[in-house]
Scaffold this motif. Structure first.
Motif, short mmCIF file in Angstrom:
data_model
loop_
_atom_site.label_atom_id
_atom_site.label_comp_id
_atom_site.label_asym_id
_atom_site.label_seq_id
_atom_site.Cartn_x
_atom_site.Cartn_y
_atom_site.Cartn_z
N VAL A 83 25.28 -13.50 6.72
CA VAL A 83 25.44 -12.73 5.68
C VAL A 83 24.20 -12.87 4.63
N GLY A 84 23.83 -11.56 4.54
CA GLY A 84 22.73 -11.44 3.56
C GLY A 84 23.16 -11.27 2.09
N LEU A 85 22.50 -12.04 1.24
CA LEU A 85 22.76 -12.02 -0.12
C LEU A 85 21.65 -11.68 -0.85
N PRO A 86 21.43 -10.39 -1.34
CA PRO A 86 20.16 -9.74 -1.92
C PRO A 86 20.18 -10.19 -3.55
N ILE A 87 19.30 -10.89 -3.69
CA ILE A 87 18.97 -11.36 -5.03
C ILE A 87 18.18 -10.39 -6.06
N LYS A 88 18.69 -10.35 -7.35
CA LYS A 88 18.10 -9.34 -8.22
C LYS A 88 16.83 -10.43 -8.79
N SER A 89 15.88 -10.42 -8.20
CA SER A 89 14.76 -11.28 -8.82
C SER A 89 13.56 -10.51 -9.13
N SER A 90 13.48 -9.12 -8.79
CA SER A 90 12.14 -8.51 -9.22
C SER A 90 12.42 -7.32 -10.18
N THR A 91 11.26 -6.63 -10.43
CA THR A 91 11.16 -5.71 -11.10
C THR A 91 11.87 -4.59 -10.99
N LEU A 92 12.28 -4.40 -9.49
CA LEU A 92 13.03 -3.31 -8.99
C LEU A 92 14.59 -3.52 -9.17
N ASP A 93 15.00 -4.49 -9.80
CA ASP A 93 16.56 -4.53 -10.12
C ASP A 93 17.09 -5.02 -9.03
N GLY A 94 16.43 -5.68 -7.90
CA GLY A 94 17.12 -6.08 -6.65
C GLY A 94 17.33 -5.12 -5.75
N MET A 95 17.05 -3.62 -5.97
CA MET A 95 17.09 -2.73 -4.90
C MET A 95 16.27 -2.94 -3.81
N ASP A 96 15.10 -3.35 -4.07
CA ASP A 96 14.15 -3.82 -3.05
C ASP A 96 14.78 -4.91 -2.03
#
Ligand code: RP5
Length: 165
Positions: A83-96
């Motif tokens: 299960v992938g949990l994308p973290i909003k940790s970047s300057t791209l709002d987590g879209m990356d």
């Protein structure tokens, strides 16, 4: 019961990942949490993926941000569901993070939840384990029943107050 592996790419992911851990605790599901980076500790990531099934895990939650390849790397080394949990940790709002996980090429999926969707990552892991655990399946039914009751109560309150808005 099989365990859930909660793997995060950095300890900076922990404030979000904690919400997945809270769900697992709520359902009484055994888990282990690790910080393993696909690029900073690649050998550890490979070893963890290779040995995860033998170590008694039934599902892996992989939380990572930016060029978030952790889920894909772990999935490459195990047939367990990841299960992938994308973290909003970047300057791209987590879209990356989201696209890095959800756009896995065919053959090696990463079941990706929403950006920072930590609760759903935990619930999905519980659902996977519940396939072979009737007690857990019952707990999930109860959880959904409670959610439904809360929404119904809010709807009733809205109907009672609609003319005062
Ligand atoms: C990813 O890079 C981690 O999962 C984290 O979301 C992001 C930033 O990591 P740190 O630089 O904070 O360690 O690998």
């Amino acid at each position: 019961m099989k365990k859930v592996a909660v793997v995060m790419g950095s300890d900076s992911d922990l404030p979000v990942v904690k919400r997945s851990i809270d769900i697992l605790r709520q359902f009484g599901v055994p888990f282990e949490a690790r910080v393993i980076s696909a690029h900073r500790t690649p050998d550890t990531a490979a070893e963890f993926g290779k040995s995860a099934a033998a170590e008694g895990f039934g599902v892996i939650i992989a939380a990572a941000g930016k060029a978030a390849h952790l889920g894909g790397v772990l999935a490459a080394y195990t047939e367990l569901p990841v299960v992938g949990l994308p973290i909003k940790s970047s300057t791209l709002d987590g879209m990356d993070s989201l696209l890095s996980m959800v756009q896995m090429p065919k053959g090696v999926p990463v079941a990706t939840v929403a950006i920072d969707g930590a609760e759903n990552a935990g619930i999905l892991a519980v659902q996977i384990l519940a396939l072979s655990d009737e007690g857990l399946a019952g707990a999930l039914r109860e959880y959904r029943g409670k959610m439904a009751a809360e929404v119904t109560a809010k709807d009733s309150e809205l109907q009672d107050n609609i003319d005062k808005l």
